[in-house]
Design an enzyme around this catalytic site. Structure first.
Site, PDB file in Angstrom:
ATOM      1  NE  ARG A  23     -10.335  72.458  37.242  1.00 31.58           N
ATOM      2  CZ  ARG A  23     -10.362  71.147  37.281  1.00 31.58           C
ATOM      3  NH1 ARG A  23     -11.292  70.479  36.591  1.00 31.58           N
ATOM      4  NH2 ARG A  23      -9.490  70.448  37.973  1.00 31.58           N
ATOM      5  N   GLY A  24      -7.775  72.363  34.508  1.00 35.32           N
ATOM      6  CA  GLY A  24      -7.237  71.019  34.352  1.00 35.32           C
ATOM      7  C   GLY A  24      -6.302  71.005  33.162  1.00 35.32           C
ATOM      8  CB  ALA A  25      -2.768  69.955  32.788  1.00 38.39           C
ATOM      9  NE  ARG A  44      -4.120  78.710  35.805  1.00 34.43           N
ATOM     10  CZ  ARG A  44      -4.874  77.717  36.300  1.00 34.43           C
ATOM     11  NH1 ARG A  44      -6.005  77.389  35.707  1.00 34.43           N
ATOM     12  NH2 ARG A  44      -4.494  77.051  37.381  1.00 34.43           N
ATOM     13  CD  GLN A  79      -9.482  73.642  42.279  1.00 36.28           C
ATOM     14  OE1 GLN A  79      -9.409  73.561  43.513  1.00 36.28           O
ATOM     15  NE2 GLN A  79      -8.579  74.283  41.560  1.00 36.28           N
ATOM     16  CG  ASP A  98      -1.934  71.130  36.596  1.00 41.25           C
ATOM     17  OD1 ASP A  98      -2.627  71.892  35.900  1.00 41.25           O
ATOM     18  OD2 ASP A  98      -2.407  70.446  37.520  1.00 41.25           O
ATOM     19  CG  ASN A 117      -1.843  67.571  40.922  1.00 40.20           C
ATOM     20  OD1 ASN A 117      -2.339  67.846  39.828  1.00 40.20           O
ATOM     21  ND2 ASN A 117      -2.541  67.008  41.883  1.00 40.20           N
ATOM     22  CE  LYS A 118      -5.184  73.337  41.500  1.00 36.87           C
ATOM     23  NZ  LYS A 118      -4.895  74.653  40.886  1.00 36.87           N
TER      24      LYS A 118
END
Length: 351
Positions: free
Chosen positions: A53-55, A96, A205, A246, A256-257
């Site tokens: 995970r993570g762009a 995603r 996270q 992201d 973003n998150k």
């Protein structure tokens, strides 16, 4: 127990022994486990289930997923090969929806298939080379982001306390990190006193991954719950906020998150600089503003049953967006590999 791992060696996506090796981020911090990925279907599942995970890391993983799909295609006829590869691309795109790096990397790989090689085997070799180059470029980009971020952090106090949200570190990239890259650069330069890490509900996270990375690096870190951030700012415990992204629209709005927008509002209220650290590949110049960014909604089980333990009675409804949009007006600067940029100047960088 957590396996002892040097921070410099944290690479969430690696090409090794003719397959992709992922760090299973769903098991951290209690267990360090690597997962071997040998086909694009497994890669798609790993992306969707957040093993990776993570762009930026998703982009690297998707690039390798494209090669894994290409490797399995049997035809030697160029047109049919491209048709089958486009099917692989479509499958990976569905994993995603918010992180633009995934789509960017897939397009990079398709461009190689369209324009390189005189035969299928040559194209396959070129695709592997391109995936490896995307990985290497992202690592170098993160290092450049760290250096650029160090230049724009507040001059006072000399040793800063930085708040971050979610995980934009080595685990979210090819290595080193974006927001954590800035933090790491500050630590190396003697400019960092401490990191405050939001736990980042509902997937945690921050608690699981950012704290783990900081511990590995020997960086002082304090974990707080998400709803403690306002109090910490009010008590003057925070000198700057640095987060990742992201997807970024051309006007400087960022996705973003979930929870990032709230932090930006709080930072504005308390006159604390709010920085976004992300590579230019995260900028989607096709989107005029953040209202056009698709927001992923995830399984509500993440809310009502964390770690497998139900905490909410039956009968309630749930809403679980994975991201929110922070307006450009709340952002002090966007830190890229080309330096720190005022959000309203971002469109000037469009090629």
């Amino acid at each position: 127990m957590t396996q002892s791992t040097n921070f410099d060696d944290v690479y969430p996506v690696q090409w090794r022994d003719d397959q992709v090796i992922l760090i299973d981020q769903t098991r951290l911090p209690l267990e360090y486990k690597e997962v071997a990925i040998a086909d694009y279907e497994a890669m798609g599942h790993a992306i969707k289930s957040m093993v990776v995970r993570g762009a930026p890391a998703i982009g690297v993983a998707a690039a390798y997923g494209m090669y894994l799909g290409a490797r399995r295609i049997q035809t030697t006829e160029l047109r049919e090969f491209v048709v089958q590869l486009e099917f692989v691309a479509d499958q990976l795109r569905q994993t995603r929806p918010t992180a633009v790096n995934l789509f960017w990397a897939i397009d990079q790989m398709l461009n190689v298939a369209y324009h390189s090689g005189e035969n299928v085997e040559q194209i396959k070799a070129n695709l592997l080379s391109q995936a490896q180059q995307i990985q290497l470029d992202d690592l170098r980009t993160c290092q450049a982001i760290g250096a650029a971020g160090l230049e724009v952090l507040p001059r006072e106090p000399h040793q800063l306390t930085i708040l971050t949200h979610c995980n934009a570190g080595a685990l979210a990239t090819a290595g080193y990190g974006t927001a954590i890259g800035v933090i790491r650069a500050a630590w190396s330069a003697g400019r960092l006193a401490r990191v405050y890490a939001d736990e980042t509900r509902p997937r945690l996270q921050g608690a699981k991954l950012t704290v783990w990375e900081c511990v590995q690096a020997g960086i002082p870190v304090t974990l707080i719950t998400d709803n403690m951030a306002a109090h910490c700012m009010q008590q003057q415990r925070i000198d700057a906020v640095v987060v990742g992204a992201d997807r970024i629209a051309r006007n400087g709005d960022i996705a973003n998150k979930i929870g990032t927008y709230g932090l930006a509002v709080l930072a504005k209220m308390h006159a604390i600089p709010f920085f976004v650290a992300a590579p230019l590949s995260t900028v989607d110049f096709a989107l005029d503003d953040g209202s056009q960014i698709p927001i992923e909604e995830r399984d509500p089980v993440e809310i009502y049953q964390p770690e497998g333990n139900r905490i909410t009675p039956e009968g309630a409804e749930f809403y679980n967006p994975a991201f929110d949009v922070t307006p450009a007006s709340l952002i002090t600067a966007i830190i890229t590999e080309q330096g720190a940029i005022a959000p309203e100047k971002l469109a000037d960088l469009q090629a």
